[in-house]
Design an enzyme around this catalytic site. Structure first.
Site, PDB file in Angstrom:
ATOM      1  N   THR A   1      -0.665  -8.128 -34.136  1.00 20.07           N
ATOM      2  CA  THR A   1      -0.908  -7.117 -34.570  1.00 20.07           C
ATOM      3  C   THR A   1      -0.321  -6.717 -35.964  1.00 20.07           C
ATOM      4  OG1 THR A   1       0.849  -5.580 -33.371  1.00 20.07           O
ATOM      5  CG2 THR A   1      -1.298  -5.715 -32.382  1.00 20.07           C
TER       6      THR A   1
ATOM      7  N   LYS B   1       4.221 -11.213 -28.995  1.00 18.76           N
ATOM      8  CA  LYS B   1       3.761 -10.632 -29.953  1.00 18.76           C
ATOM      9  C   LYS B   1       4.459  -9.357 -29.892  1.00 18.76           C
ATOM     10  CE  LYS B   1       2.276  -6.683 -29.588  1.00 18.76           C
ATOM     11  NZ  LYS B   1       2.288  -5.514 -30.636  1.00 18.76           N
TER      12      LYS B   1
ATOM     13  N   THR C   1       7.554  -3.077 -27.575  1.00 11.62           N
ATOM     14  CA  THR C   1       5.976  -3.147 -27.620  1.00 11.62           C
ATOM     15  C   THR C   1       5.782  -4.554 -27.743  1.00 11.62           C
ATOM     16  OG1 THR C   1       5.583  -1.095 -28.719  1.00 11.62           O
ATOM     17  CG2 THR C   1       4.004  -2.690 -28.783  1.00 11.62           C
TER      18      THR C   1
ATOM     19  N   GLU D   1       8.954  -4.502 -38.080  1.00 15.78           N
ATOM     20  CA  GLU D   1       8.117  -3.999 -39.267  1.00 15.78           C
ATOM     21  C   GLU D   1       9.196  -3.448 -40.344  1.00 15.78           C
ATOM     22  OE1 GLU D   1       5.848  -0.774 -37.319  1.00 15.78           O
ATOM     23  OE2 GLU D   1       4.308  -2.191 -36.595  1.00 15.78           O
TER      24      GLU D   1
ATOM     25  N   ASN E   1       4.503   3.007 -40.875  1.00 12.58           N
ATOM     26  CA  ASN E   1       4.159   3.901 -39.808  1.00 12.58           C
ATOM     27  C   ASN E   1       3.606   4.909 -40.190  1.00 12.58           C
ATOM     28  OD1 ASN E   1       4.824   1.841 -37.260  1.00 12.58           O
ATOM     29  ND2 ASN E   1       6.876   1.836 -38.519  1.00 12.58           N
TER      30      ASN E   1
ATOM     31  N   SER F   1      -4.403   5.669 -39.622  1.00  5.59           N
ATOM     32  CA  SER F   1      -5.441   6.420 -40.436  1.00  5.59           C
ATOM     33  C   SER F   1      -6.346   5.295 -41.161  1.00  5.59           C
ATOM     34  CB  SER F   1      -4.606   7.133 -41.497  1.00  5.59           C
ATOM     35  OG  SER F   1      -3.854   7.912 -40.899  1.00  5.59           O
TER      36      SER F   1
END
Lengths: 392, 392
Positions: B155, B177, B188, B268, B387, B392
């Site tokens: 992702t 992942k 996650t 991230e 994040n 959006s």
């Protein structure tokens, strides 16, 4: 106003040189009586700063004749020397007040002087400057010094915080500092409340504990709990009025609520104040647990910063709790739009207007009739910047 | 390599059009036997995605003949329709594999097809594209498809993650992942491990649970727990070798450890990987509780980002736990420098060199002989940016 809104108190705030930038950093609040009743609530962090360890002992006596507060250094994790420094500060304040003739209540004893410190952890205070500052602060005590005291306890606060509520013939006022490290178990904050109501220590204690439980304890700006949190309530009895118990408790709660809301509104780097209301809970404890879990979810805090009504992150946070609920009965509203119904997609998320600073999240557990409100902030690049360089 | 390092497996990864940017988003892993033993560990979040609810049931049978994984959508909080979509996906995979003649093990049943999804919560998957993609992915299955499968499940991962450990006559390999929302109770993440060792389901289960407990469960990038976390271990028995039990368990642990470390290294927005080792604990549970508290302290994470050895924030975090310790006996080292000794100032903090990506924090509780390691990341403006705009 502030801690001098009530009769029987003087205060001052001065620059003692503890802060290198020369800003005010030392405040004194004096109770001139006739009574010296007091109550205190302290951080539940097991690593407690020296002034907390000291003041906890002072409060056991139920009397506080003066409070000395410094910003510019937390005096936490400073070992035996740090505790000696706190002790010496209380001795100095008592001696200086007695020398100045502030002895209406029979003279100040060090054991009735509460000490509060805030600032960087792990460094000793510059005691030479601090002790000299005490004399200067005592010399400037006035019945109008509440604002200056509130200013002197600021650290990264952008504004000073005060609040006042008036009852029938009596007043409760106070000041607070705190802008980061806000979390349950009390935020990183110092709060001094004063009242001229004639209330004994036990009743002060009950009113203060009830008030902090639903105000400061439900502020969770960044999930971090401080080593220095202190909330004090001092009663002078100078109004000569014995208040009705419930009215007094409500006044204390209202002042705490006002100050707590100001803390959230001035949290480090925040661009949003998030009001998280958990309803339909099987118990108040469940509601608080769920509210805190939502308040501490970094991904959600980032989404709110981005004005993104990402309700999936709310459900994710609820799912980590032990509260009573069924996943397929959960409902979530953001700013009044029920974007999640029965654990799945609800109303159109594009209907959510998130332009304003206050964001309201309602989480309905559909499991009972209890509720709670937790206040939090968003997570921003400014928060990261401010806290990446704090001690360097 | 990856899930096709072990004999008896084929895999593929293709672009089904689930992701709007056209990147690969659908992977299939097939176990060609002779055995179909399998074990799985799933998120402990109580809000579970449809594919998790499905796959938990599949794994109860102890057999998995194929795994289908999609990125581009989590199929979480999608209600009954979401579950029907997962069911339909498993049906389609089984039918497509049987049509393609991949029926060495007696033909694929939907009830033996595990499903994994990752991506945004709260949106239904584009099933037309996904089901067409299944045929395409089945057509491209090869014994060398492991890399493509690992790429298709990304992702926000910047790189795909694979690992392999070889035993005496057998192999354990896998792919993972996950780049955000990493937390205990599993990150996650989607992880598929395969082995050609001849191991029954019960032994796979024991090895996998032991391995995840000290690897994926001790990764805490951002304190958030996902609705979709899944770790699967499939054994084909194709090597014909029954491994020594301890050696096999250690191989599974080593592959999990390797992949977990890669997840932290690619989290991230992170600029630092933080290895938190808690020593001197009265129990392993204490060590883990303290490690997680340190890992989740946003103020500390910001300080690490700023290369600021702010040990006061470590003590603050320890102080919020229920672990056995005395505040004035705590010791903390950052990158080998004991900046805090006996709860107070230790070695010169200026000696700490924090220029490199890996930062090592050692917290000594001085209360026992147990220890644990938790891996975390720093908190950065990039994390906030990534994040704030995800959905959006």
């Amino acid at each position: 106003m502030s801690v001098t809104a009530a009769q029987g108190f003087t205060a001052s705030g001065i620059a003692a040189g503890i802060k290198e930038n020369g800003n005010p950093d030392l405040a004194i609040v004096v109770n001139h009586g006739p009574r010296l009743a007091a109550a205190g609530v302290f951080t539940s962090n097991r690593v407690k700063a020296a002034p907390v360890l000291w003041s906890e002992q002072v409060l056991k006596g139920g009397e506080v004749s003066a409070v000395v507060l410094n910003s510019g250094g937390a005096n936490a994790c400073t070992g035996p020397q740090g505790f000696q420094d706190t002790h010496a500060t209380a001795e100095k304040v008592a001696a200086s007040l007695n020398t100045a003739g502030c002895d209406e209540t029979g003279g100040h004893a060090p054991g009735a002087v509460a000490v509060c410190s805030t600032g960087l952890i792990g460094e000793l205070l510059p005691m030479d400057k601090l002790l000299k500052g005490v004399d200067k602060a005592v010399a400037q005590l006035t019945p109008h010094g509440g604002e200056k005291a509130a200013i002197a306890i600021k650290t990264t606060d952008s504004v000073h915080k005060t609040a006042v509520v008036t009852g029938e013939g009596w007043t409760v006022g106070g000041m607070a500092k705190g802008a980061g490290m806000l979390a349950p178990g009390l935020a990183t904050m110092l709060v001094v409340l004063t009242t001229d109501a004639d209330v004994p220590a036990a009743e002060l204690d009950a009113a203060l504990r009830a008030a902090t439980r639903t105000t400061f304890d439900r502020v969770d700006s960044d999930g971090c709990m401080s080593t220095n949190d202190t909330v004090l309530l001092l009663a002078s009895g100078a109004s000569g009025t014995v208040p009705e118990s419930a009215a007094f408790a409500e006044a204390v709660r209202a002042v705490c609520d006002d100050l707590a809301r100001q803390l959230i509104g001035d949290a480090e780097g925040a661009s949003k104040d998030i009001r998280i209301e958990v309803v339909g809970a099987a118990s108040e404890d469940d509601a608080v647990e769920v509210g805190r879990s939502i308040a501490r979810n970094n991904l959600l805090k980032c989404a709110i910063h981005g004005e993104d009504p990402n309700w999936g992150r709310v459900l994710s946070a609820i799912g980590t709790t032990s509260a009573a609920f069924e996943p397929d009965r959960l409902n979530v509203a953001i700013n009044g739009v029920w974007v999640c119904k029965n654990g799945s997609v609800g109303e159109d998320r594009d209907l959510v207007d998130m332009r304003y600073r206050e964001v309201r999240i309602t989480a309905d557990l559909a499991a009972g009739a209890d509720s709670a409100v937790i206040w939090a902030n968003d997570l921003t690049a400014d928060y990261v910047h401010e806290n990446s360089a704090y001690s360097s």
